[in-house]
Design an enzyme around this catalytic site. Structure first.
Site, PDB file in Angstrom:
ATOM      1  N   GLU A   1      22.444 -39.186   7.458  1.00 40.69           N
ATOM      2  CA  GLU A   1      23.424 -40.219   7.107  1.00 40.69           C
ATOM      3  C   GLU A   1      23.860 -41.008   8.343  1.00 40.69           C
ATOM      4  O   GLU A   1      24.041 -42.213   8.272  1.00 40.69           O
ATOM      5  CB  GLU A   1      24.643 -39.596   6.427  1.00 40.69           C
TER       6      GLU A   1
ATOM      7  N   TYR B   1      32.637 -42.494   3.830  1.00 44.15           N
ATOM      8  CA  TYR B   1      31.316 -42.521   3.222  1.00 44.15           C
ATOM      9  C   TYR B   1      30.498 -41.276   3.598  1.00 44.15           C
ATOM     10  O   TYR B   1      29.958 -40.579   2.737  1.00 44.15           O
ATOM     11  CB  TYR B   1      30.538 -43.794   3.626  1.00 44.15           C
TER      12      TYR B   1
ATOM     13  N   ASP C   1      28.620 -47.361   0.006  1.00 44.30           N
ATOM     14  CA  ASP C   1      28.031 -47.966   1.201  1.00 44.30           C
ATOM     15  C   ASP C   1      27.579 -49.380   0.800  1.00 44.30           C
ATOM     16  O   ASP C   1      27.882 -49.845  -0.296  1.00 44.30           O
ATOM     17  CB  ASP C   1      26.865 -47.116   1.731  1.00 44.30           C
TER      18      ASP C   1
END
Ligand code: SF4
Length: 415
Positions: free
Chosen positions: A58, A142, A160
């Site tokens: 991520e 996020y 996102d």
């Protein structure tokens, strides 16, 4: 033509939500891309390693394309397969592996947070989005939601850039998508929509849809698994500028989620009317003089001087050719003098400004800076020793240069 259905900015019908979840997950099962972090998360990793594997992916994927990330991810996980291994690495090693991926502070922050997990949390990753965000420096809402849902099955949504685009289109949200009002609404929506039994897959499916089907410029609406729920598509098919407002959301002419009255629906744009963003701030323009100092190494091959940047700020801890920012509109003569003075500090002896050869200019766009490097070169005779300077410096061969923690911009400069 029949009147288009009302525009709803929310999902109020549970049957619709269930159908959307089912369609999206079925599509994801059929079409998802084969990506190394998905393969890794699906293996029998223990919970901490699962969280770590998703976390690394991520962080790397923020601001960077999937295709670029894959190779970096594989090398990273091979080198540091666990939080403990990463916690023991040096910043230099992290920067070397990160070189070329951009936004270098991401790697540094990831490593700092890994050290914290090892030293303060007994090596155990927090398991919920709330704790991840609260306890891990650099982990925002996020990333916390992604780790918690994908690694630990928490039914929490993620928002996102891809999710923003998909949700804004699904619900005709045309107000500035970076405004707090819209962002809050999208988080509420993502949390309400997320599938309770497969939250990680659902979130990845929504992002995958944005990355491969509901793309920014030419979305493939005909192939979209959720097209029947898409209000932007519906509006496009009807070609109407203003559908009947939904009383709950669209206060007459004053809806906080509709496109602003000054920029109404543009039928030539179709579904790409959504999302809308406020105009981006112009990047800062900077000019920097840089000098490639070259000497003959012991085996006759050229060697170049690189120096280390400060450990905080832009490109923290990375190596570069000696460089100095320039005031705008400086004459070339003055530029040379400024650079020659700067080089003297590294070399401990005077440098003649007219000995510097102007090679050309290299431009590079950092996130918010439009940087122009004015590139000079200075071949040196014999074995140059350097003055002890305030930051580390070293001579490197071309091969060593490429293996060092140098930015893409510096590679362009050497070229
Ligand atoms: Fe995006 Fe088109 Fe699907 Fe709507 S129908 S979500 S605009 S791809």
């Amino acid at each position: 033509a029949p009147a288009p259905p009302p525009a709803r900015h929310h999902f109020s019908d549970s049957v619709e939500v269930e159908t959307l979840r089912g369609n999206l997950l079925a599509w994801y099962d059929r079409c998802k891309r084969d990506l190394p972090w998905r393969a890794l998360a699906a293996t029998e990793l223990d919970a901490d390693r699962r969280g770590y594997a998703v976390w690394v992916s991520e962080v790397m994927l923020q601001q960077t394309q999937v295709a670029t990330v894959i190779d970096y991810y594989n090398r990273w996980m091979q080198k540091w397969p666990t939080l403990q291994a990463l916690a023991q690495a040096s910043l230099e090693e992290v920067n070397e592996l990160w070189a070329g991926l951009g936004y270098y502070s991401r790697g540094k922050r990831l490593q700092e947070a890994a050290r914290k997990v090892v030293s303060e949390l007994a090596g155990h990753m927090p398991r919920t989005a709330e704790d991840l965000q609260k306890l891990l420096p650099g982990v925002g809402r996020y990333t916390a939601g992604a780790i918690a849902s994908i690694s630990y099955g928490q039914a929490t949504g993620v928002v996102d850039g891809n999710v923003i685009r998909v949700l804004c289109r699904l619900r005709c949200i045309g107000a500035d998508s970076s405004s707090p009002a819209v962002i809050d609404r999208l988080w509420d929506m993502a949390n309400a929509l997320v599938d309770r039994s497969r939250p990680g897959d659902f979130n990845q499916a929504l992002m995958e849809l944005g990355a491969t089907v509901c793309v920014p410029k030419a979305p493939l609406c005909g192939e979209c698994p959720v097209k029947q729920h898409c209000q932007a598509r519906c509006r496009k098919l009807f070609g109407k500028s203003i559908p009947v407002p939904d009383v709950e959301d669209c206060g007459v002419g004053d809806c906080p989620l509709c496109p602003p009255a000054t920029e109404p629906w543009d039928s030539s744009l179709g579904v790409t009317n959504f999302p809308r963003k406020a105009a981006k701030k112009q990047p800062r323009v900077m000019r920097t003089a840089t000098c490639v100092l070259e000497r003959r190494g012991s085996h006759g091959a050229p060697e170049y001087l690189i120096v280390q940047r400060p450990s905080s700020g832009l490109l923290a801890g990375l190596w570069e050719f000696p460089s100095i920012p320039l005031a705008q509109d400086l004459q070339e003569k003055k530029e040379r003098e400024v650079l020659a003075d700067h080089l003297q500090a590294w070399m401990g002896q005077p440098v003649a400004a007219k000995g510097l050869q102007l090679i050309g200019e290299v431009t590079h766009i950092f996130s918010h800076i439009h940087q122009t490097y004015v590139v000079y070169s200075l071949p040196l005779d014999g074995d140059m020793t350097l003055a002890p300077a305030s930051s580390p410096s070293r001579w490197v061969t071309e091969e060593e240069f490429h293996a060092s923690a140098v930015s893409t911009a510096m590679k362009k400069v050497l070229e």
